[in-house]
Write a protein that holds these residues in place. Sequence first.
Motif, PDB file in Angstrom:
ATOM      1  N   GLY A 171       0.672  -1.257   0.120  1.00 49.53           N
ATOM      2  CA  GLY A 171       0.035   0.112   0.060  1.00 49.53           C
ATOM      3  C   GLY A 171       0.882   1.254  -0.101  1.00 49.53           C
ATOM      4  N   LEU A 172       2.144   1.060   0.317  1.00 51.68           N
ATOM      5  CA  LEU A 172       3.134   2.320   0.272  1.00 51.68           C
ATOM      6  C   LEU A 172       3.382   2.611  -1.170  1.00 51.68           C
ATOM      7  CD1 LEU A 172       5.509   1.675   3.121  1.00 51.68           C
ATOM      8  CD2 LEU A 172       3.304   3.088   3.251  1.00 51.68           C
ATOM      9  N   SER A 173       3.533   3.889  -1.429  1.00 50.67           N
ATOM     10  CA  SER A 173       4.004   4.377  -2.859  1.00 50.67           C
ATOM     11  C   SER A 173       5.503   3.695  -2.997  1.00 50.67           C
ATOM     12  CB  SER A 173       4.014   5.750  -2.912  1.00 50.67           C
ATOM     13  OG  SER A 173       4.947   6.340  -1.934  1.00 50.67           O
ATOM     14  N   SER A 174       6.061   3.863  -4.194  1.00 48.41           N
ATOM     15  CA  SER A 174       7.446   3.203  -4.525  1.00 48.41           C
ATOM     16  C   SER A 174       8.370   4.091  -3.620  1.00 48.41           C
ATOM     17  CB  SER A 174       7.693   3.245  -5.791  1.00 48.41           C
ATOM     18  OG  SER A 174       7.556   4.436  -6.255  1.00 48.41           O
ATOM     19  N   GLY A 175       8.193   5.622  -3.801  1.00 38.72           N
ATOM     20  CA  GLY A 175       9.044   6.150  -2.995  1.00 38.72           C
ATOM     21  C   GLY A 175       9.133   5.929  -1.363  1.00 38.72           C
ATOM     22  N   LEU A 176       7.949   5.764  -0.937  1.00 38.00           N
ATOM     23  CA  LEU A 176       7.756   5.576   0.536  1.00 38.00           C
ATOM     24  C   LEU A 176       8.359   4.254   0.981  1.00 38.00           C
ATOM     25  CD1 LEU A 176       4.231   7.049   1.902  1.00 38.00           C
ATOM     26  CD2 LEU A 176       6.743   7.707   2.466  1.00 38.00           C
ATOM     27  N   LYS A 177       8.176   3.218   0.054  1.00 42.47           N
ATOM     28  CA  LYS A 177       8.721   1.898   0.574  1.00 42.47           C
ATOM     29  C   LYS A 177      10.221   1.838   0.323  1.00 42.47           C
ATOM     30  CE  LYS A 177       6.661  -1.733  -1.345  1.00 42.47           C
ATOM     31  NZ  LYS A 177       6.113  -2.622  -2.276  1.00 42.47           N
ATOM     32  N   GLN A 178      10.827   2.773  -0.551  1.00 43.39           N
ATOM     33  CA  GLN A 178      12.208   2.928  -0.586  1.00 43.39           C
ATOM     34  C   GLN A 178      12.830   3.580   0.660  1.00 43.39           C
ATOM     35  OE1 GLN A 178      13.907   5.157  -3.775  1.00 43.39           O
ATOM     36  NE2 GLN A 178      15.730   5.258  -2.979  1.00 43.39           N
ATOM     37  N   ILE A 179      12.116   4.586   1.136  1.00 44.75           N
ATOM     38  CA  ILE A 179      12.424   5.032   2.324  1.00 44.75           C
ATOM     39  C   ILE A 179      12.183   4.174   3.620  1.00 44.75           C
ATOM     40  CG2 ILE A 179      11.923   6.914   4.179  1.00 44.75           C
ATOM     41  CD1 ILE A 179      11.440   8.985   1.763  1.00 44.75           C
ATOM     42  N   TRP A 180      11.228   3.462   3.414  1.00 41.57           N
ATOM     43  CA  TRP A 180      10.882   2.475   4.624  1.00 41.57           C
ATOM     44  C   TRP A 180      12.260   1.569   4.790  1.00 41.57           C
ATOM     45  CZ3 TRP A 180      10.698  -2.533   5.988  1.00 41.57           C
ATOM     46  CH2 TRP A 180       9.738  -2.860   7.111  1.00 41.57           C
ATOM     47  N   MET A 181      12.587   1.164   3.635  1.00 40.51           N
ATOM     48  CA  MET A 181      13.666  -0.077   3.364  1.00 40.51           C
ATOM     49  C   MET A 181      14.884   0.566   4.077  1.00 40.51           C
ATOM     50  SD  MET A 181      12.588  -2.810   2.665  1.00 40.51           S
ATOM     51  CE  MET A 181      14.243  -3.620   2.637  1.00 40.51           C
ATOM     52  N   GLU A 182      15.127   1.740   3.638  1.00 41.17           N
ATOM     53  CA  GLU A 182      16.501   2.698   3.851  1.00 41.17           C
ATOM     54  C   GLU A 182      16.315   2.682   5.470  1.00 41.17           C
ATOM     55  OE1 GLU A 182      16.812   6.418   1.934  1.00 41.17           O
ATOM     56  OE2 GLU A 182      16.847   5.080  -0.129  1.00 41.17           O
TER      57      GLU A 182
END
Length: 386
Positions: A171-182
Amino acid sequence: MRMKFIIFESETDSLNTFAHLLAQGISKAGYEVLLTNMQNEAKAREDVLSFAKPGCTAALFLNHTGLNLLTEKRESIWNSLQVDCYDFIVDHPMYYHAALIFPIRQLTFLCVDQYHQKFIQRFYPKVKSVFFPHAGLKADLPMIPFEERSMDLIFTGAYLIDHDVEFHTQGLSSGLKQIWMECFQMLKSHPHLTLEQTIETCFQTKGIQLPNDDLRDTVRLFRDMDGMLRSYARAKVVKTLADHDVKMHIYGEGWQYLDCKQENLIIHDRIPFDDTIPLMADARIVLNIMPWFKSGVHDRVYTAMLNQSVCLTDSSEYMDQILEDGKNAILFSLDRLDELPDKLHDYMQRPELLKDIAMQGFFTVKDAHTWQHRAFEFIELVKNRQ
């Protein structure tokens, strides 16, 4: 008129025990205490109405059980009776947004971590909060001599397999998913950081300065990471010890699924919270793995020390002021776990030193960090607010 106190029991066994101990401590100090619960809302309402004296009563909730008690007109009973309210929260405030904005007069949050208090101060500036750390419990049994204890090392707690990143980021956008992983990788590499510190840093490295409301809501959006980090830390510590032939008794669910040298884990079924206390008192060393508290303490730390067991734990900014490695506890770091097995093996070969650490730990805790002490501190907090 002398203050009166209302304390709500909890459905969580550990919190229920804390509620009873605080009630006992306040009563021992000479104050009238009503101990009630929300199992029967009508009875709780009747108990409160007959007990409370407007303007001279304080109510204590644990994880806000009882906070939403209403009058028959569906209004806050606490506002109606002019009761000062205190909510003792044992998890990060990001889980309790609804309670933090609940329209209650004179509501103060008691936080078990200093960063939890700072989170409330920053993101809910109109809400009162204080630091109110956990305390220890002593087994209601004769003290077992250190040499005669049946277990060398014990850990009480479950292992929840929680590493499905895709599930937690759906449900997260690709940008937020990247920040989540970081953020997740940063926290695993730098375990002294809080979730909110890490999220803010990740955005700042991209040149983005989030307003407080947006940062708060992002922390809430990423809150599943907290449980994943707890699971990750527990698994990493226990696996490190087991794979280096450190045997330990574990009371809790799920450990049979941990990928490690299982022959070094003596796994027992989960037991009620109160039953873990005498077990700690029958161990020479009690392992504690902190939830993601970076300036707080877990009750397991003080309970181990109060029962004259050696507390083996990762530390925090708060505990660094109280615990000294090799003096009154044995400390380790999540980012230097490779040092722990040899360190622990060395201590286990020096039982007299372990016994001395256990005794120093007991002296550290017995006069400052029991639930009786917390009851007195709570009374002073209430009195100073009047």
